[in-house]
Enzyme design. Sequence first.
Site, PDB file in Angstrom:
ATOM      1  N   LYS A 255      21.161 -27.225  14.585  1.00  0.00           N
ATOM      2  CA  LYS A 255      22.443 -28.020  14.765  1.00  0.00           C
ATOM      3  C   LYS A 255      23.612 -26.989  14.151  1.00  0.00           C
ATOM      4  CE  LYS A 255      21.601 -31.297  11.954  1.00  0.00           C
ATOM      5  NZ  LYS A 255      20.107 -31.177  11.379  1.00  0.00           N
TER       6      LYS A 255
ATOM      7  N   ARG B 179      24.011 -39.573   8.819  1.00  0.00           N
ATOM      8  CA  ARG B 179      22.548 -39.125   8.662  1.00  0.00           C
ATOM      9  C   ARG B 179      21.808 -40.693   8.664  1.00  0.00           C
ATOM     10  NH1 ARG B 179      22.290 -33.629   6.966  1.00  0.00           N
ATOM     11  NH2 ARG B 179      20.033 -32.862   6.787  1.00  0.00           N
TER      12      ARG B 179
ATOM     13  N   ARG C 126      13.875 -19.376   7.511  1.00  0.00           N
ATOM     14  CA  ARG C 126      15.298 -19.603   7.476  1.00  0.00           C
ATOM     15  C   ARG C 126      15.959 -19.013   6.517  1.00  0.00           C
ATOM     16  NH1 ARG C 126      17.804 -25.227   9.378  1.00  0.00           N
ATOM     17  NH2 ARG C 126      17.512 -25.962   7.160  1.00  0.00           N
TER      18      ARG C 126
ATOM     19  N   ARG D 263      16.690 -20.914   1.575  1.00  0.00           N
ATOM     20  CA  ARG D 263      17.261 -22.104   1.072  1.00  0.00           C
ATOM     21  C   ARG D 263      16.094 -22.950   0.236  1.00  0.00           C
ATOM     22  NH1 ARG D 263      20.185 -25.356   5.517  1.00  0.00           N
ATOM     23  NH2 ARG D 263      19.243 -27.149   4.346  1.00  0.00           N
TER      24      ARG D 263
ATOM     25  N   ARG E   4      11.775 -33.716   3.841  1.00  0.00           N
ATOM     26  CA  ARG E   4      13.123 -33.743   4.477  1.00  0.00           C
ATOM     27  C   ARG E   4      12.674 -34.346   6.037  1.00  0.00           C
ATOM     28  NH1 ARG E   4      16.097 -28.528   4.527  1.00  0.00           N
ATOM     29  NH2 ARG E   4      17.614 -29.489   5.374  1.00  0.00           N
TER      30      ARG E   4
HETATM   31  P1  AMP Z   1      21.464 -29.748   5.924  1.00  0.00           P
HETATM   32  O1  AMP Z   1      22.136 -28.586   5.678  1.00  0.00           O
HETATM   33  O2  AMP Z   1      22.375 -30.582   6.683  1.00  0.00           O
HETATM   34  O3  AMP Z   1      20.169 -30.028   6.441  1.00  0.00           O
HETATM   35  O4  AMP Z   1      21.536 -30.837   4.564  1.00  0.00           O
HETATM   36  C1  AMP Z   1      20.900 -30.231   3.353  1.00  0.00           C
HETATM   37  C2  AMP Z   1      20.735 -31.460   2.340  1.00  0.00           C
HETATM   38  O5  AMP Z   1      21.948 -31.924   1.922  1.00  0.00           O
HETATM   39  C3  AMP Z   1      20.045 -32.688   2.939  1.00  0.00           C
HETATM   40  O6  AMP Z   1      18.679 -32.555   2.695  1.00  0.00           O
HETATM   41  C4  AMP Z   1      20.700 -33.811   2.079  1.00  0.00           C
HETATM   42  O7  AMP Z   1      19.970 -33.863   0.638  1.00  0.00           O
HETATM   43  C5  AMP Z   1      22.209 -33.504   1.742  1.00  0.00           C
HETATM   44  N1  AMP Z   1      22.943 -34.040   2.988  1.00  0.00           N
HETATM   45  C6  AMP Z   1      23.319 -33.119   3.937  1.00  0.00           C
HETATM   46  N2  AMP Z   1      24.319 -34.098   4.736  1.00  0.00           N
HETATM   47  C7  AMP Z   1      24.180 -35.419   4.272  1.00  0.00           C
HETATM   48  C8  AMP Z   1      24.465 -36.646   4.668  1.00  0.00           C
HETATM   49  N3  AMP Z   1      25.257 -36.818   5.638  1.00  0.00           N
HETATM   50  N4  AMP Z   1      23.960 -37.707   4.052  1.00  0.00           N
HETATM   51  C9  AMP Z   1      23.175 -37.606   2.641  1.00  0.00           C
HETATM   52  N5  AMP Z   1      22.688 -36.348   2.361  1.00  0.00           N
HETATM   53  C10 AMP Z   1      23.153 -35.415   3.123  1.00  0.00           C
END
Ligand code: AMP
Length: 224
Positions: free
Chosen positions: A21, A96, A131, A164, A175
């Site tokens: 994404k 999400r 990553r 990360r 996740r």
């Molecule tokens: P990402 O970089 O989008 O994979 O997000 C990393 C982490 O941030 C996720 O595993 C969640 O802990 C938190 N996170 C990001 N976006 C959201 C969302 N829309 N709702 C809840 N937690 C989020």
Amino acid sequence: MPKNEKKAIKLIFLGAPGAGKGTQAELTAKKYNIPTISTGAMLREAIAAGTELGKTAAGYVESGALVPDDIIVGIMRDRILQPDCENGFILDGFPRTIAQAVALGESGTEISVVIDIEVPDEKIIDRMSGRCVCADCGATYHLVYNPTGDGVHCDKCGGELILRRDDDPVVVARRLKTYHTETEPLVGYYEGRGTLSRVDGDGKVEDITAKIFEVIDGYIAAEN
Ligand code: AMP
């Protein structure tokens, strides 16, 4: 809307963590001249800066759990009202949960297209194990599939690449599980609203980009 005025392009990129994404959102943002809004990047910035939001979010993010809906909805509501979102935006990592999608709908935001980038779980695990992100600007790379020029510094700003913390294998598994239970139901939710387009995300970055642009161009042609 006055004649000749182009309709804003408001996109959601759905997909499992590691589906691509972020990479695809960056390329799409450049082509259509709209900002990418990544809740994950916003949270990582807040954690690094040690803000109140960062302190609250850190435990959730680092363990692979979702940050509570009310916190995320609050920061997104403010963000999409900023002037750079006037011609549209790409939401990467939001909504999400169904509750977040409902809140987005209730805020009066009319989403143009939801693009679901589909990648099998075993590929996701393989991809996420390599990553990395730039410690300075947050650009994302992969040690094998999308390396930087010298393999250790960011191509954009020269910053140092770091892994990360939430890409640790145990956290990745959590996740993915969270994705299937909390986020995947959004595919059906947006399908029911007629805005969903599925894109096979298992392939070369440029081929997937081409498919995404095709979907967006189709929307623009139909609307203008
Ligand atoms: P990402 O970089 O989008 O994979 O997000 C990393 C982490 O941030 C996720 O595993 C969640 O802990 C938190 N996170 C990001 N976006 C959201 C969302 N829309 N709702 C809840 N937690 C989020």
